[in-house]
Design a protein around this motif. Structure first.
Motif, short mmCIF file in Angstrom:
data_model
loop_
_atom_site.label_atom_id
_atom_site.label_comp_id
_atom_site.label_asym_id
_atom_site.label_seq_id
_atom_site.Cartn_x
_atom_site.Cartn_y
_atom_site.Cartn_z
N ARG A 480 0.83 -1.21 0.00
CA ARG A 480 0.00 0.00 0.00
C ARG A 480 0.86 1.26 0.00
O ARG A 480 0.45 2.30 -0.53
CB ARG A 480 -0.92 -0.01 1.21
CG ARG A 480 -2.01 -1.07 1.17
CD ARG A 480 -2.74 -1.15 2.50
NE ARG A 480 -3.44 0.09 2.80
CZ ARG A 480 -3.93 0.40 4.01
NH1 ARG A 480 -3.75 -0.45 5.02
NH2 ARG A 480 -4.57 1.54 4.20
N ALA A 481 2.06 1.17 0.60
CA ALA A 481 2.95 2.33 0.66
C ALA A 481 3.79 2.49 -0.60
O ALA A 481 4.61 3.39 -0.69
CB ALA A 481 3.87 2.22 1.87
N GLY A 482 3.58 1.59 -1.62
CA GLY A 482 4.29 1.73 -2.88
C GLY A 482 5.54 0.90 -3.01
O GLY A 482 6.38 1.17 -3.88
N LYS A 484 5.58 -2.49 -3.65
CA LYS A 484 5.27 -3.78 -4.27
C LYS A 484 6.38 -4.23 -5.20
O LYS A 484 6.85 -5.39 -5.13
CB LYS A 484 3.94 -3.69 -5.02
CG LYS A 484 3.54 -5.00 -5.69
CD LYS A 484 2.21 -4.86 -6.41
CE LYS A 484 1.82 -6.19 -7.08
NZ LYS A 484 0.53 -6.07 -7.80
N GLU A 485 6.81 -3.37 -6.08
CA GLU A 485 7.85 -3.73 -7.05
C GLU A 485 9.16 -4.09 -6.34
O GLU A 485 9.85 -5.04 -6.74
CB GLU A 485 8.08 -2.58 -8.03
CG GLU A 485 9.07 -2.90 -9.14
CD GLU A 485 9.22 -1.77 -10.14
OE1 GLU A 485 10.16 -1.83 -10.96
OE2 GLU A 485 8.41 -0.82 -10.09
N GLU A 513 12.85 4.79 -0.79
CA GLU A 513 12.35 3.51 -0.26
C GLU A 513 12.25 3.55 1.26
O GLU A 513 11.33 2.96 1.84
CB GLU A 513 13.28 2.38 -0.71
CG GLU A 513 13.18 2.07 -2.21
CD GLU A 513 14.30 1.18 -2.70
OE1 GLU A 513 14.17 0.65 -3.82
OE2 GLU A 513 15.30 1.02 -1.97
N LYS A 516 9.03 5.30 2.08
CA LYS A 516 7.87 4.43 1.87
C LYS A 516 7.76 3.40 2.99
O LYS A 516 6.66 3.06 3.44
CB LYS A 516 7.97 3.74 0.51
CG LYS A 516 7.82 4.69 -0.67
CD LYS A 516 8.01 3.97 -2.00
CE LYS A 516 7.88 4.95 -3.17
NZ LYS A 516 8.10 4.29 -4.48
N ASP A 546 2.45 14.87 -4.25
CA ASP A 546 1.87 13.60 -4.70
C ASP A 546 1.89 12.55 -3.59
O ASP A 546 0.93 11.81 -3.40
CB ASP A 546 2.63 13.07 -5.93
CG ASP A 546 2.34 13.90 -7.17
OD1 ASP A 546 1.29 14.58 -7.20
OD2 ASP A 546 3.18 13.88 -8.09
N LEU A 547 3.01 12.49 -2.86
CA LEU A 547 3.13 11.49 -1.81
C LEU A 547 2.12 11.77 -0.70
O LEU A 547 1.44 10.86 -0.21
CB LEU A 547 4.55 11.47 -1.26
CG LEU A 547 4.88 10.32 -0.30
CD1 LEU A 547 6.32 9.90 -0.48
CD2 LEU A 547 4.63 10.70 1.15
N ASN A 550 -1.45 10.88 -1.88
CA ASN A 550 -1.69 9.43 -1.90
C ASN A 550 -1.84 8.88 -0.48
O ASN A 550 -2.71 8.04 -0.21
CB ASN A 550 -0.55 8.71 -2.62
CG ASN A 550 -0.52 9.06 -4.10
OD1 ASN A 550 -1.54 9.44 -4.68
ND2 ASN A 550 0.66 8.95 -4.71
#
Length: 620
Positions: A480-482, A484-485, A513, A516, A546-547, A550
């Motif tokens: 959810r915090a971005g 995933k990748e 990172e 996040k 943006d951060l 989101n």
């Protein structure tokens, strides 16, 4: 020793002098708590050690008496002498075995007790209030407490050795003083006077060494530890190399080490003088003993066997008395180090007994009532006369330039600091009345400096022990915090070890990172109030906006406080507090403050031009 008789240091009101008796009882209680067997070993060791030291004085007399008796007998019979030697050898072997076993086990068991006491110190340090950690006197106390637990001869373990040495020397003197006094009481008095002179000089040396060297070294040790960390911490390496700081840092490190060397040289010279004085007193004592015994042989017909006995007992008494008095000096020195440890452990870190739990509620409202705060030692207030209400479920943006008081406001809200004046109310109750640990549970904070621990990624998100970490939830929060990748590219996913401190295959995260991961921590904790204290300071204004946007969508209807010196995060907030030089100078919604055309509007207009330039670059 009663609390009323304990003395406070004039230059540090937190430091208490307990005294040797109180500290000895304290250490014996710690031994009983962590290793009761050690008490038995201490007693057995004292008895065996003292008996071994004067046993041969009596054996020597008996041997000489037997030899003299045989010399005057026509028929020589060596059996009495042989029986004596065999019996003595067996007794000596038994005492030696008991003493060796006891001493070896004592060494290990004392370390075992000290390790437990170190754990107490670490736990105490971790439970200290954040505000205390910024006070130099508290930091120096922690350094002294660390020194008191940092070696076999220091502080707490050193005092265990002192208790043992005291017992051995007391038993030695108890036997020898009785025997020597029967020969000539004046010899005891002379030896006592000479030993007292040596002790007084020793105490003078100890006090001067403590005052001029070790007390002054506490800040130096702290500086050395910092420089060691600075030069070995990988996170500083880029700046050190790119700014060519090697020679500068080396010079600083060298200057600090010179401070230490200067004090250590002074300490060494003190103890050289003490050693010279002690040897002179020892020679004088020996001369007195031989003089008295020779007089007794001539004037009182003292036998050769008794001459040998009293020579051995006198030497043992003189040595035991000197060691006893000197050990009282080291006893005192180690006791003072235990004072340092106990004073640190006595620091108030727990809540007052009258503190109450935080009542469960569906909503939480915070009110700042005429709040002011001044850092310790500062002449001016960091925050002045703040009146502000944080409504439940609302988003508040706190903005202003660096040094405006934003971070101080957050630390007061989180109760990392307690207000100097005024009060902060939670649902109408002063937050100082609540248990601090329960109060902390209300917040999910994300700070500007994101600290990563050398643990698996999932534990870095949960901030809990492995057995209490919900790994599935931690992974979901990372996604959810971005992240995933990033997770998909890691060999062990959320179980991947971070940093290369404990594990060679640990992974380092980039700045983005880390931010996040910090957001994932806040999501995992799922507290009713979210606090973001400039966690995106390293990002450009548009990326920050943006951060925040989101993350604002992620937290839903929770209360939130966003701290920034940039205004890109303010549009989605319900209200904005503008800080300047420790005061809140404007408060309202984004539109209201723009229409007011005050400091917020001016700042927004200046920064808006930057946003337009950023957008132009992006489109171009």
């Amino acid at each position: 020793m009663s609390r009323s008789k304990q003395k406070k240091e004039e230059n540090n009101p937190f430091h208490t002098e307990y005294g040797i008796v109180s500290n000895s009882i304290y250490i014996l209680k710690k031994i009983k708590q962590y290793d009761p067997l050690l008490l038995f070993l201490l007693l057995i060791g004292m008895i065996a050690n003292s008996l071994m030291q004067y046993l041969w004085s009596f054996i020597g007399k008996f041997v000489i008496d037997i030899v003299q008796a045989q010399a005057n007998t026509p028929e020589k019979d060596i059996r009495p002498l042989l029986h004596l030697v065999i019996a003595t050898t067996l007794i000596e072997l038994v005492f030696m075995l008991v003493n060796t076993v006891a001493n070896n086990k004592m060494w290990y068991n004392m370390i075992h007790v000290r390790m437990h006491i170190i754990s107490e110190r670490v736990e105490k340090a971790l439970s200290m209030n954040y505000q205390m950690l910024e006070q130099p006197k508290i930091l120096d106390m922690h350094q002294k407490a660390t020194t008191a637990t940092g070696g076999n001869d220091n502080g707490v373990e050193g005092l265990m050795h002192s208790v043992y040495d005291f017992g051995v020397q007391f038993l030695l003197m108890l036997v020898t003083v009785t025997a020597v006094a029967a020969l000539d009481l004046r010899m005891i008095l002379v030896l006592a006077v000479l030993s007292t002179f040596q002790y007084l000089f020793f105490r003078y040396t100890v006090k001067k060494d403590r005052k001029k060297v070790w007390d002054k070294l506490a800040p130096t040790w702290r500086k050395i530890n910092y420089m060691n960390q600075l030069t070995q911490n990988f996170s500083y390496a880029k700046d050190i190399h790119l700014f060519h700081m090697k020679h500068w840092l080396t010079k600083k490190h060298h200057d600090i080490l010179m401070e230490k060397q200067e004090k250590m040289l002074y300490s060494r010279n003190l103890w050289i003088y003490n050693s010279i004085f002690a040897h002179g007193i020892s020679m004088l004592s020996q001369a007195c003993v031989y003089g008295v015994l020779i007089f007794c042989v001539i004037d009182r017909n003292l036998s050769i066997g008794n001459f040998t006995l009293y020579l051995g007992l006198s030497t043992t008494f003189s040595s035991a008395l000197t060691q006893f008095l000197n050990s009282m000096g080291s006893f005192k020195e180690r006791s003072m180090q235990v004072d340092d440890f106990r004073s640190f452990m006595d620091l108030k870190t727990e809540d007052d007994p009258d503190c109450i739990p935080v009542p469960k509620a569906e909503t939480y409202v915070f009110e700042f009532k005429d709040v002011s705060y001044r850092y310790e030692g500062a002449e001016t207030y960091a925050l002045r006369h703040l009146d502000l209400t944080l409504e439940a479920g609302k988003k508040l943006a706190v903005v202003g330039l660096n040094g405006a008081g934003k971070t101080t406001f957050i630390k007061l809200l989180l109760r990392l600091y307690d207000v100097t004046e005024g009060a902060i109310l939670l649902n109408g109750t002063d937050i100082r009345k609540f248990k601090r640990k329960e109060y902390y549970q209300l917040f999910s904070p994300v700070f500007q400096n994101v600290e990563i621990f050398a643990f698996p990624m999932s534990e870095n998100v949960s901030m809990k022990r492995p057995e209490t970490t919900d790994r599935t939830l931690a992974e979901a929060c990372l996604v959810r915090a971005g992240m995933k990748e990033k997770l998909e590219n890691l060999p062990d996913g959320a179980d991947t070890q971070l940093l290369k401190v404990l594990y060679d295959n640990g992974v380092d995260l980039s700045g983005g990172e880390k931010q996040k991961l910090a957001l994932a921590r806040a999501l995992y904790k799922d507290a009713p109030i979210i606090v973001l204290d400039e966690p995106t300071a390293a990002l450009d204004a548009l990326a920050e906006y943006d951060l925040y946007r989101n993350f604002n969508d992620l937290i839903g209807n929770k209360s939130a406080v966003y701290i920034s010196h940039r205004l890109s995060s303010t549009r989605f907030c319900d209200s904005i507090a503008m800080f300047k030089e420790g005061e809140m100078i404007e408060y309202g919604s984004h539109e209201e403050l723009l229409n007011a055309k005050g400091a917020y509007a001016d700042m927004f207009e200046i920064q808006a031009q930057y946003y337009k330039d950023e957008e132009a670059v992006t489109v171009g």
